[in-house]
Design a protein around this motif. Structure first.
Motif, PDB file in Angstrom:
ATOM      1  N   LEU A 182       0.821  -1.204   0.000  1.00  0.00           N
ATOM      2  CA  LEU A 182       0.000   0.000   0.000  1.00  0.00           C
ATOM      3  C   LEU A 182       0.857   1.257   0.000  1.00  0.00           C
ATOM      4  O   LEU A 182       1.869   1.341   0.688  1.00  0.00           O
ATOM      5  N   GLU A 183       0.411   2.241  -0.737  1.00  0.00           N
ATOM      6  CA  GLU A 183       1.188   3.467  -0.925  1.00  0.00           C
ATOM      7  C   GLU A 183       1.188   4.362   0.314  1.00  0.00           C
ATOM      8  O   GLU A 183       2.175   4.990   0.629  1.00  0.00           O
ATOM      9  N   SER A 184       0.063   4.403   1.023  1.00  0.00           N
ATOM     10  CA  SER A 184      -0.099   5.384   2.092  1.00  0.00           C
ATOM     11  C   SER A 184       0.144   4.817   3.489  1.00  0.00           C
ATOM     12  O   SER A 184       0.017   5.528   4.471  1.00  0.00           O
ATOM     13  N   GLN A 185       0.479   3.529   3.592  1.00  0.00           N
ATOM     14  CA  GLN A 185       0.658   2.925   4.907  1.00  0.00           C
ATOM     15  C   GLN A 185       1.552   1.706   4.786  1.00  0.00           C
ATOM     16  O   GLN A 185       2.032   1.378   3.707  1.00  0.00           O
ATOM     17  N   GLU A 186       1.795   1.041   5.909  1.00  0.00           N
ATOM     18  CA  GLU A 186       2.620  -0.153   5.882  1.00  0.00           C
ATOM     19  C   GLU A 186       1.944  -1.242   5.057  1.00  0.00           C
ATOM     20  O   GLU A 186       0.728  -1.254   4.886  1.00  0.00           O
ATOM     21  N   ASP A 187       2.758  -2.165   4.559  1.00  0.00           N
ATOM     22  CA  ASP A 187       2.214  -3.268   3.772  1.00  0.00           C
ATOM     23  C   ASP A 187       1.123  -3.995   4.554  1.00  0.00           C
ATOM     24  O   ASP A 187       1.217  -4.172   5.771  1.00  0.00           O
ATOM     25  N   LEU A 188       0.091  -4.403   3.844  1.00  0.00           N
ATOM     26  CA  LEU A 188      -1.047  -5.078   4.450  1.00  0.00           C
ATOM     27  C   LEU A 188      -0.911  -6.582   4.267  1.00  0.00           C
ATOM     28  O   LEU A 188      -0.750  -7.062   3.145  1.00  0.00           O
ATOM     29  N   HIS A 189      -0.944  -7.319   5.368  1.00  0.00           N
ATOM     30  CA  HIS A 189      -0.872  -8.776   5.320  1.00  0.00           C
ATOM     31  C   HIS A 189      -2.050  -9.336   6.109  1.00  0.00           C
ATOM     32  O   HIS A 189      -2.173  -9.080   7.316  1.00  0.00           O
ATOM     33  N   ILE A 190      -2.903 -10.091   5.442  1.00  0.00           N
ATOM     34  CA  ILE A 190      -4.111 -10.625   6.059  1.00  0.00           C
ATOM     35  C   ILE A 190      -4.206 -12.120   5.802  1.00  0.00           C
ATOM     36  O   ILE A 190      -3.931 -12.591   4.691  1.00  0.00           O
ATOM     37  N   LYS A 191      -4.575 -12.866   6.827  1.00  0.00           N
ATOM     38  CA  LYS A 191      -4.852 -14.294   6.693  1.00  0.00           C
ATOM     39  C   LYS A 191      -6.183 -14.578   7.385  1.00  0.00           C
ATOM     40  O   LYS A 191      -6.460 -14.051   8.454  1.00  0.00           O
ATOM     41  N   TYR A 202     -22.198 -28.440   8.547  1.00  0.00           N
ATOM     42  CA  TYR A 202     -22.093 -27.309   7.640  1.00  0.00           C
ATOM     43  C   TYR A 202     -21.613 -26.029   8.337  1.00  0.00           C
ATOM     44  O   TYR A 202     -21.189 -25.090   7.679  1.00  0.00           O
ATOM     45  N   GLY A 203     -21.700 -26.002   9.661  1.00  0.00           N
ATOM     46  CA  GLY A 203     -21.305 -24.802  10.378  1.00  0.00           C
ATOM     47  C   GLY A 203     -19.799 -24.579  10.343  1.00  0.00           C
ATOM     48  O   GLY A 203     -19.013 -25.487  10.069  1.00  0.00           O
ATOM     49  N   GLU A 204     -19.415 -23.335  10.650  1.00  0.00           N
ATOM     50  CA  GLU A 204     -17.995 -23.012  10.679  1.00  0.00           C
ATOM     51  C   GLU A 204     -17.762 -21.728  11.443  1.00  0.00           C
ATOM     52  O   GLU A 204     -18.671 -20.908  11.618  1.00  0.00           O
ATOM     53  N   VAL A 205     -16.539 -21.577  11.920  1.00  0.00           N
ATOM     54  CA  VAL A 205     -16.066 -20.340  12.522  1.00  0.00           C
ATOM     55  C   VAL A 205     -14.982 -19.771  11.619  1.00  0.00           C
ATOM     56  O   VAL A 205     -14.076 -20.503  11.197  1.00  0.00           O
ATOM     57  N   GLN A 206     -15.100 -18.491  11.307  1.00  0.00           N
ATOM     58  CA  GLN A 206     -14.069 -17.812  10.520  1.00  0.00           C
ATOM     59  C   GLN A 206     -13.420 -16.730  11.376  1.00  0.00           C
ATOM     60  O   GLN A 206     -14.115 -15.929  11.995  1.00  0.00           O
ATOM     61  N   ILE A 207     -12.101 -16.722  11.408  1.00  0.00           N
ATOM     62  CA  ILE A 207     -11.374 -15.701  12.156  1.00  0.00           C
ATOM     63  C   ILE A 207     -10.323 -15.096  11.232  1.00  0.00           C
ATOM     64  O   ILE A 207      -9.551 -15.812  10.589  1.00  0.00           O
ATOM     65  N   THR A 208     -10.303 -13.767  11.159  1.00  0.00           N
ATOM     66  CA  THR A 208      -9.399 -13.047  10.278  1.00  0.00           C
ATOM     67  C   THR A 208      -8.318 -12.356  11.095  1.00  0.00           C
ATOM     68  O   THR A 208      -8.602 -11.751  12.137  1.00  0.00           O
ATOM     69  N   PHE A 209      -7.092 -12.454  10.611  1.00  0.00           N
ATOM     70  CA  PHE A 209      -5.924 -11.909  11.298  1.00  0.00           C
ATOM     71  C   PHE A 209      -5.202 -10.930  10.384  1.00  0.00           C
ATOM     72  O   PHE A 209      -5.129 -11.129   9.174  1.00  0.00           O
ATOM     73  N   GLU A 210      -4.643  -9.885  10.992  1.00  0.00           N
ATOM     74  CA  GLU A 210      -3.800  -8.950  10.254  1.00  0.00           C
ATOM     75  C   GLU A 210      -2.445  -8.866  10.948  1.00  0.00           C
ATOM     76  O   GLU A 210      -2.369  -8.856  12.182  1.00  0.00           O
ATOM     77  N   ARG A 211      -1.387  -8.833  10.169  1.00  0.00           N
ATOM     78  CA  ARG A 211      -0.045  -8.748  10.749  1.00  0.00           C
ATOM     79  C   ARG A 211       0.212  -7.345  11.263  1.00  0.00           C
ATOM     80  O   ARG A 211       0.020  -6.359  10.547  1.00  0.00           O
ATOM     81  N   ASN A 212       0.638  -7.242  12.529  1.00  0.00           N
ATOM     82  CA  ASN A 212       0.901  -5.930  13.118  1.00  0.00           C
ATOM     83  C   ASN A 212       2.361  -5.528  12.905  1.00  0.00           C
ATOM     84  O   ASN A 212       3.133  -6.231  12.243  1.00  0.00           O
ATOM     85  N   ALA A 213       2.745  -4.394  13.470  1.00  0.00           N
ATOM     86  CA  ALA A 213       4.088  -3.842  13.253  1.00  0.00           C
ATOM     87  C   ALA A 213       5.193  -4.760  13.762  1.00  0.00           C
ATOM     88  O   ALA A 213       6.320  -4.729  13.256  1.00  0.00           O
ATOM     89  N   SER A 214       4.880  -5.594  14.744  1.00  0.00           N
ATOM     90  CA  SER A 214       5.886  -6.505  15.289  1.00  0.00           C
ATOM     91  C   SER A 214       5.947  -7.832  14.540  1.00  0.00           C
ATOM     92  O   SER A 214       6.749  -8.705  14.878  1.00  0.00           O
ATOM     93  N   GLY A 215       5.090  -7.979  13.529  1.00  0.00           N
ATOM     94  CA  GLY A 215       5.102  -9.203  12.726  1.00  0.00           C
ATOM     95  C   GLY A 215       4.185 -10.294  13.222  1.00  0.00           C
ATOM     96  O   GLY A 215       4.197 -11.407  12.685  1.00  0.00           O
ATOM     97  N   THR A 220      -8.618  -9.477  13.851  1.00  0.00           N
ATOM     98  CA  THR A 220      -9.285  -8.221  13.497  1.00  0.00           C
ATOM     99  C   THR A 220     -10.779  -8.425  13.270  1.00  0.00           C
ATOM    100  O   THR A 220     -11.533  -7.451  13.214  1.00  0.00           O
ATOM    101  N   ASP A 221     -11.193  -9.684  13.133  1.00  0.00           N
ATOM    102  CA  ASP A 221     -12.616  -9.952  12.923  1.00  0.00           C
ATOM    103  C   ASP A 221     -12.884 -11.429  13.184  1.00  0.00           C
ATOM    104  O   ASP A 221     -12.005 -12.279  12.973  1.00  0.00           O
ATOM    105  N   LYS A 222     -14.080 -11.736  13.651  1.00  0.00           N
ATOM    106  CA  LYS A 222     -14.479 -13.126  13.805  1.00  0.00           C
ATOM    107  C   LYS A 222     -15.957 -13.259  13.453  1.00  0.00           C
ATOM    108  O   LYS A 222     -16.731 -12.320  13.569  1.00  0.00           O
ATOM    109  N   TRP A 223     -16.317 -14.458  13.010  1.00  0.00           N
ATOM    110  CA  TRP A 223     -17.683 -14.721  12.574  1.00  0.00           C
ATOM    111  C   TRP A 223     -17.977 -16.203  12.743  1.00  0.00           C
ATOM    112  O   TRP A 223     -17.077 -17.043  12.566  1.00  0.00           O
ATOM    113  N   ALA A 224     -19.200 -16.542  13.103  1.00  0.00           N
ATOM    114  CA  ALA A 224     -19.563 -17.943  13.295  1.00  0.00           C
ATOM    115  C   ALA A 224     -20.915 -18.249  12.660  1.00  0.00           C
ATOM    116  O   ALA A 224     -21.843 -17.429  12.727  1.00  0.00           O
ATOM    117  N   PHE A 225     -21.021 -19.398  12.034  1.00  0.00           N
ATOM    118  CA  PHE A 225     -22.284 -19.931  11.523  1.00  0.00           C
ATOM    119  C   PHE A 225     -22.501 -21.255  12.234  1.00  0.00           C
ATOM    120  O   PHE A 225     -21.795 -22.238  11.993  1.00  0.00           O
TER     121      PHE A 225
END
Length: 227
Positions: A182-191, A202-215, A220-225
């Motif tokens: 990204l041009e205006s901020q640190e590189d964005l890394h999401i898993k 059929y149910g599932e839990v989804q959890i999203t992570f973003e890499r912070n400044a320390s690596g 950053t978000d969670k969701w469950a069905f």
């Protein structure tokens, strides 16, 4: 050398590094920094038998991309360098004078499970990669320990990936992986990871992570069905 960043796919509305690619039903997923919208039940029900060979090289697994090869991508790579790494030149699905969007099939061989790369032209007229993402699957590995409602309630924003895995008791299945220069901020890394639930198949839990400044990757978000 200056790179222009943040491409948009005119066909889908995908803005590289800001909005994840559309799912296999053509629905554009929400901004990865604010994944607060629930998955559709249709996505949850998508079924695919996952096969091995993710660690194979391009030489032994053409024309597919493996997780090992994906992990070797670096910002600024040219199309020829990527083709050499992957063993395939992929498919161009959008382009203009400023950028090229390319898709590469992954080891599973299913069209909607893919690696997507954005190349922007630099001040020398060379197209260089500024964003790369992968959709590895749309469902969790259901042989691992499932997530319960109690465990889900213990997971908080800012928890590390290691903490989440310890809470649930299993590693989870990575389904989405995005890296954006990204041009205006640190590189964005999401898993983003998926876990099965113990209440139904059929149910599932989804959890999203973003890499912070320390690596460290943090929630950053969670969701469950559940049903």
């Amino acid at each position: 050398m200056t790179l222009t960043r943040a491409a948009r796919d005119p066909a889908s509305g995908w803005r590289a590094g800001q909005i994840s690619p559309p799912n296999e039903r053509g629905t554009v997923m929400p901004n990865p920094r604010k994944l607060t919208t629930m998955f559709s039940a249709a996505m949850v029900a998508v079924a695919l038998t996952i096969t091995p060979a993710l660690g194979a090289s391009a030489a032994t697994n053409p024309p597919y991309v493996t997780k090992t090869e994906f992990g070797q991508l670096k910002f600024g790579m040219t199309r020829s360098a990527v083709a050499s790494l992957f063993g395939t030149s992929g498919r161009t699905y959008a382009e203009n004078e400023d950028y090229i969007l390319k898709e590469y099939r992954i080891a599973y061989g299913k069209r909607s499970y893919s690696v997507d790369l954005t190349f922007w032209v630099d001040d020398r007229g060379v197209y260089r990669m500024v964003d790369y993402s992968a959709i590895w699957t749309y469902k969790p590995n259901r042989t691992q320990d499932p997530a319960t409602k109690t465990e889900y309630s213990k997971i908080k924003l800012g928890h590390s990936l290691a903490q989440v895995r310890a809470t649930i008791g299993s590693a989870g299945t990575i389904w989405f992986d995005n890296h954006a220069d990204l041009e205006s901020q640190e590189d964005l890394h999401i898993k983003s990871f998926l876990w099965p639930v113990s209440y139904n198949s059929y149910g599932e839990v989804q959890i999203t992570f973003e890499r912070n400044a320390s690596g460290t990757y943090v929630v950053t978000d969670k969701w469950a069905f559940w049903s």
